[in-house]
Each structure stands twice: as C-alpha cells, then as structure tokens.
Design a protein around this motif. Structure first.
Motif, PDB file in Angstrom:
ATOM      1  N   GLN A 119      20.923 -15.416 -18.166  1.00  0.00           N
ATOM      2  CA  GLN A 119      20.824 -14.611 -19.386  1.00  0.00           C
ATOM      3  C   GLN A 119      20.532 -15.526 -20.552  1.00  0.00           C
ATOM      4  O   GLN A 119      21.310 -16.430 -20.858  1.00  0.00           O
ATOM      5  CB  GLN A 119      22.100 -13.816 -19.631  1.00  0.00           C
ATOM      6  CG  GLN A 119      21.977 -12.836 -20.779  1.00  0.00           C
ATOM      7  CD  GLN A 119      23.117 -11.836 -20.807  1.00  0.00           C
ATOM      8  OE1 GLN A 119      24.186 -12.062 -20.255  1.00  0.00           O
ATOM      9  NE2 GLN A 119      22.879 -10.702 -21.460  1.00  0.00           N
ATOM     10  N   LYS A 176      18.452 -11.499 -24.580  1.00  0.00           N
ATOM     11  CA  LYS A 176      17.753 -10.904 -23.443  1.00  0.00           C
ATOM     12  C   LYS A 176      18.757 -10.369 -22.429  1.00  0.00           C
ATOM     13  O   LYS A 176      19.912 -10.773 -22.415  1.00  0.00           O
ATOM     14  CB  LYS A 176      16.843 -11.931 -22.769  1.00  0.00           C
ATOM     15  CG  LYS A 176      15.676 -12.395 -23.647  1.00  0.00           C
ATOM     16  CD  LYS A 176      14.732 -13.270 -22.859  1.00  0.00           C
ATOM     17  CE  LYS A 176      13.527 -13.667 -23.692  1.00  0.00           C
ATOM     18  NZ  LYS A 176      12.572 -14.517 -22.927  1.00  0.00           N
ATOM     19  N   GLU A 177      18.286  -9.487 -21.584  1.00  0.00           N
ATOM     20  CA  GLU A 177      19.138  -8.948 -20.534  1.00  0.00           C
ATOM     21  C   GLU A 177      19.287  -9.962 -19.408  1.00  0.00           C
ATOM     22  O   GLU A 177      18.437 -10.825 -19.206  1.00  0.00           O
ATOM     23  CB  GLU A 177      18.542  -7.643 -19.998  1.00  0.00           C
ATOM     24  CG  GLU A 177      18.540  -6.497 -20.989  1.00  0.00           C
ATOM     25  CD  GLU A 177      18.098  -5.183 -20.378  1.00  0.00           C
ATOM     26  OE1 GLU A 177      18.154  -4.153 -21.058  1.00  0.00           O
ATOM     27  OE2 GLU A 177      17.687  -5.194 -19.198  1.00  0.00           O
ATOM     28  N   GLU A 235      11.315 -21.904 -21.155  1.00  0.00           N
ATOM     29  CA  GLU A 235      11.705 -20.509 -20.957  1.00  0.00           C
ATOM     30  C   GLU A 235      12.757 -20.326 -19.860  1.00  0.00           C
ATOM     31  O   GLU A 235      13.256 -19.213 -19.663  1.00  0.00           O
ATOM     32  CB  GLU A 235      10.474 -19.637 -20.644  1.00  0.00           C
ATOM     33  CG  GLU A 235       9.597 -20.165 -19.534  1.00  0.00           C
ATOM     34  CD  GLU A 235       8.396 -20.946 -20.070  1.00  0.00           C
ATOM     35  OE1 GLU A 235       8.586 -21.762 -20.997  1.00  0.00           O
ATOM     36  OE2 GLU A 235       7.286 -20.743 -19.529  1.00  0.00           O
ATOM     37  N   ALA A 250      18.854 -20.817 -20.435  1.00  0.00           N
ATOM     38  CA  ALA A 250      19.724 -19.651 -20.313  1.00  0.00           C
ATOM     39  C   ALA A 250      21.084 -20.099 -19.795  1.00  0.00           C
ATOM     40  O   ALA A 250      21.247 -21.254 -19.382  1.00  0.00           O
ATOM     41  CB  ALA A 250      19.125 -18.620 -19.357  1.00  0.00           C
ATOM     42  N   GLU A 285      18.995 -11.355 -15.835  1.00  0.00           N
ATOM     43  CA  GLU A 285      18.017 -11.124 -14.790  1.00  0.00           C
ATOM     44  C   GLU A 285      18.409 -11.885 -13.530  1.00  0.00           C
ATOM     45  O   GLU A 285      19.003 -12.961 -13.596  1.00  0.00           O
ATOM     46  CB  GLU A 285      16.614 -11.566 -15.240  1.00  0.00           C
ATOM     47  CG  GLU A 285      16.460 -13.043 -15.495  1.00  0.00           C
ATOM     48  CD  GLU A 285      15.011 -13.477 -15.662  1.00  0.00           C
ATOM     49  OE1 GLU A 285      14.104 -12.824 -15.095  1.00  0.00           O
ATOM     50  OE2 GLU A 285      14.793 -14.504 -16.354  1.00  0.00           O
TER      51      GLU A 285
END
Length: 120
Positions: A38, A42-43, A90, A93, A45
């Motif tokens: 996460q 953002k959600e 990217e 998280a 995933e």
C-alpha cells in the motif's frame, strides 16, 4: 491464530534489490500466502501469492511486478519470502504479508508491514 511479522524493507536506489521475509508464529503449510503493498493515498494491492503445500503450488504476480519479483516459501521455517529485483520508485510502499483464510478467498492475519522506499 497464526501471527505474521514482516522484515527486510529499507531504502534502496532504483535498479536495486531487496528480499522481504514474513515469519509466521506457527505452521503455514496448509495456507496459501500473499504479499500486498500500500502506497500513500492508494488502495492496498496484491503483489504476489503462492499456493499451499510443501511444493508451494501455483504462484500469482501482479502485472506490475512480473519478471522482477519472486515469491517463495520455506514451510520448515514457517517463512515466506519476496525477492524484489530491478526496483522502481513506483514500488515504494508498505509491504504486508497475509495468509488466505481456509475455505475462503480472503486474506487475513495481517502483519505490521515493512516499508520499502526506492529512490530515483
């Protein structure tokens, strides 16, 4: 109830590698296991998953990590791993592991997560 503890996160430059570990407090051989992430805003995933059993069974990877991440398990050590190569900014998280609740498609017993930060 099995408890999960993630480790191995950290700060790495783009293109680098990390290996995450998920240590379980009890046997996990009968559970499918998954890694999730996460990012801020953002959600959560699902990144990767691996089937139950000593051979590990089938694996799943999100399209965004295919060819770069590898999930594996060592049931003798009650541990699941996520090898992450060619990391990208990217991929930054909090990464969590979880087990798939028996008889369902849901995941549970979430760990506290481990932060992965990839700098450009």
């Amino acid at each position: 109830q099995v408890q999960l503890v993630e480790s191995g996160g950290g700060l790495v430059q783009a293109g680098g590698s990390l290996r995450l570990s998920c240590a379980a407090s009890g046997p996990i051989s009968t559970y499918a296991m998954g890694w999730f992430r996460q990012a801020p805003g953002k959600e959560r995933e699902k990144v990767a998953a691996i089937g139950w059993g000593w051979s590990g069974g089938s694996t799943y990877y999100a399209d965004s990590v295919k060819g770069r991440f590898t999930i594996s398990r060592d049931n003798a050590k009650n541990t699941v791993y996520l090898q992450m190569n060619s990391l990208k900014p990217e991929d930054t998280a909090v990464y969590y592991c979880a087990l798939r609740i028996l008889g369902t498609a849901d995941f549970g017993s979430w760990g506290q997560g481990t932060q992965v930060t990839v700098s450009s």
